[in-house]
Design a protein around this motif. Sequence first.
Motif, PDB file in Angstrom:
ATOM      1  N   GLU A  35      26.547  58.433  71.094  1.00  0.00           N
ATOM      2  CA  GLU A  35      25.427  59.370  71.158  1.00  0.00           C
ATOM      3  C   GLU A  35      25.101  59.761  72.595  1.00  0.00           C
ATOM      4  O   GLU A  35      24.781  60.921  72.876  1.00  0.00           O
ATOM      5  N   VAL A  36      25.184  58.792  73.491  1.00  0.00           N
ATOM      6  CA  VAL A  36      24.946  59.087  74.908  1.00  0.00           C
ATOM      7  C   VAL A  36      25.977  60.091  75.403  1.00  0.00           C
ATOM      8  O   VAL A  36      25.641  61.071  76.082  1.00  0.00           O
ATOM      9  N   ALA A  37      27.242  59.845  75.063  1.00  0.00           N
ATOM     10  CA  ALA A  37      28.321  60.738  75.494  1.00  0.00           C
ATOM     11  C   ALA A  37      28.131  62.147  74.939  1.00  0.00           C
ATOM     12  O   ALA A  37      28.240  63.142  75.673  1.00  0.00           O
ATOM     13  N   GLU A  38      27.854  62.227  73.657  1.00  0.00           N
ATOM     14  CA  GLU A  38      27.691  63.542  73.037  1.00  0.00           C
ATOM     15  C   GLU A  38      26.480  64.277  73.618  1.00  0.00           C
ATOM     16  O   GLU A  38      26.516  65.508  73.803  1.00  0.00           O
ATOM     17  N   VAL A  49      35.129  69.151  74.139  1.00  0.00           N
ATOM     18  CA  VAL A  49      35.536  67.760  74.394  1.00  0.00           C
ATOM     19  C   VAL A  49      35.051  66.884  73.248  1.00  0.00           C
ATOM     20  O   VAL A  49      33.879  66.931  72.874  1.00  0.00           O
ATOM     21  N   ARG A  50      35.967  66.103  72.681  1.00  0.00           N
ATOM     22  CA  ARG A  50      35.620  65.204  71.582  1.00  0.00           C
ATOM     23  C   ARG A  50      35.376  63.793  72.108  1.00  0.00           C
ATOM     24  O   ARG A  50      36.020  63.358  73.067  1.00  0.00           O
ATOM     25  N   VAL A  51      34.466  63.080  71.465  1.00  0.00           N
ATOM     26  CA  VAL A  51      34.204  61.678  71.791  1.00  0.00           C
ATOM     27  C   VAL A  51      34.814  60.830  70.680  1.00  0.00           C
ATOM     28  O   VAL A  51      34.431  60.962  69.510  1.00  0.00           O
ATOM     29  N   ILE A  52      35.789  60.001  71.029  1.00  0.00           N
ATOM     30  CA  ILE A  52      36.483  59.199  70.019  1.00  0.00           C
ATOM     31  C   ILE A  52      36.490  57.730  70.412  1.00  0.00           C
ATOM     32  O   ILE A  52      36.253  57.373  71.574  1.00  0.00           O
ATOM     33  N   THR A  68      39.445  64.562  75.568  1.00  0.00           N
ATOM     34  CA  THR A  68      38.758  63.550  74.763  1.00  0.00           C
ATOM     35  C   THR A  68      38.131  62.500  75.667  1.00  0.00           C
ATOM     36  O   THR A  68      38.736  62.081  76.669  1.00  0.00           O
ATOM     37  N   VAL A  69      36.919  62.101  75.319  1.00  0.00           N
ATOM     38  CA  VAL A  69      36.276  60.955  75.958  1.00  0.00           C
ATOM     39  C   VAL A  69      36.571  59.767  75.049  1.00  0.00           C
ATOM     40  O   VAL A  69      36.082  59.717  73.916  1.00  0.00           O
ATOM     41  N   GLU A  90      32.315  58.137  81.809  1.00  0.00           N
ATOM     42  CA  GLU A  90      33.491  58.860  81.311  1.00  0.00           C
ATOM     43  C   GLU A  90      33.171  60.338  81.087  1.00  0.00           C
ATOM     44  O   GLU A  90      34.021  61.197  81.322  1.00  0.00           O
ATOM     45  N   CYS A  91      31.963  60.615  80.680  1.00  0.00           N
ATOM     46  CA  CYS A  91      31.560  62.026  80.549  1.00  0.00           C
ATOM     47  C   CYS A  91      31.440  62.680  81.917  1.00  0.00           C
ATOM     48  O   CYS A  91      31.602  63.901  82.050  1.00  0.00           O
ATOM     49  N   GLY A  92      31.169  61.866  82.941  1.00  0.00           N
ATOM     50  CA  GLY A  92      31.164  62.382  84.307  1.00  0.00           C
ATOM     51  C   GLY A  92      32.515  62.992  84.653  1.00  0.00           C
ATOM     52  O   GLY A  92      32.595  64.022  85.338  1.00  0.00           O
ATOM     53  N   HIS A  93      33.592  62.369  84.166  1.00  0.00           N
ATOM     54  CA  HIS A  93      34.936  62.923  84.394  1.00  0.00           C
ATOM     55  C   HIS A  93      35.117  64.234  83.633  1.00  0.00           C
ATOM     56  O   HIS A  93      35.764  65.163  84.124  1.00  0.00           O
TER      57      HIS A  93
END
Length: 221
Positions: A35-38, A49-52, A68-69, A90-93
Amino acid sequence: MIVIFAASALVQWRLRSKFRQYSEVGLRNGMSGREVAEHMLADYGITDVRVISTEGQLTDHYNPADKTVNLSEGVYASRSVAAAAVAAHECGHAVQHATAYSMLKFRSAMVPALSVASRYMQWIILIGILMMQTTPVPLAVGVGLFALTTLFSFITLPVEFDASRRALAWIDQKGIATQQEHGMAKDALKWAALTYVVAALGSLATLLYYVSILMGGRRSE
């Protein structure tokens, strides 16, 4: 070399210790790593970008090839401070990729050459050392390839530090964590960054060792 090895072992142990410690601290707002990433991706307007979830521990990474994260099992569903810090990092990337961050572009451009160098480098260096009494050329080639991997490890440093900076700034701006939780997240990311610093220094020390062998062999000619 022994000092670098000891430092690497210490940093890795400290990182795992910090991750375990902060994994037991629940994030006050109850958000999971996913949830944080999304949420962070959405805030930056990144929709492709997908979070998996990925297997393993501390295997979290951003893959620019398929956008993908990838969050490890201990981060993806966890609602801890550690999970929030790693997910945001990782979302920073992903944000770096979306904004064409120059150091990330430079690092990505090196990957094809690095993959070739890594595949043959150790064999060329070994052959070069065995042939030093005949010709220094193979070892010189091997040292050149190793220098490329060392350069890559140092270019990685600003990329990682910038991703953490972006993550912590976003966490603070959006009120994702309390002040205390923010301090924990910063501490966790600091130890993660130190693993890259030690790796870069280790690579440099090894490179200098090979250079000394090469120069020593050339002086004996």
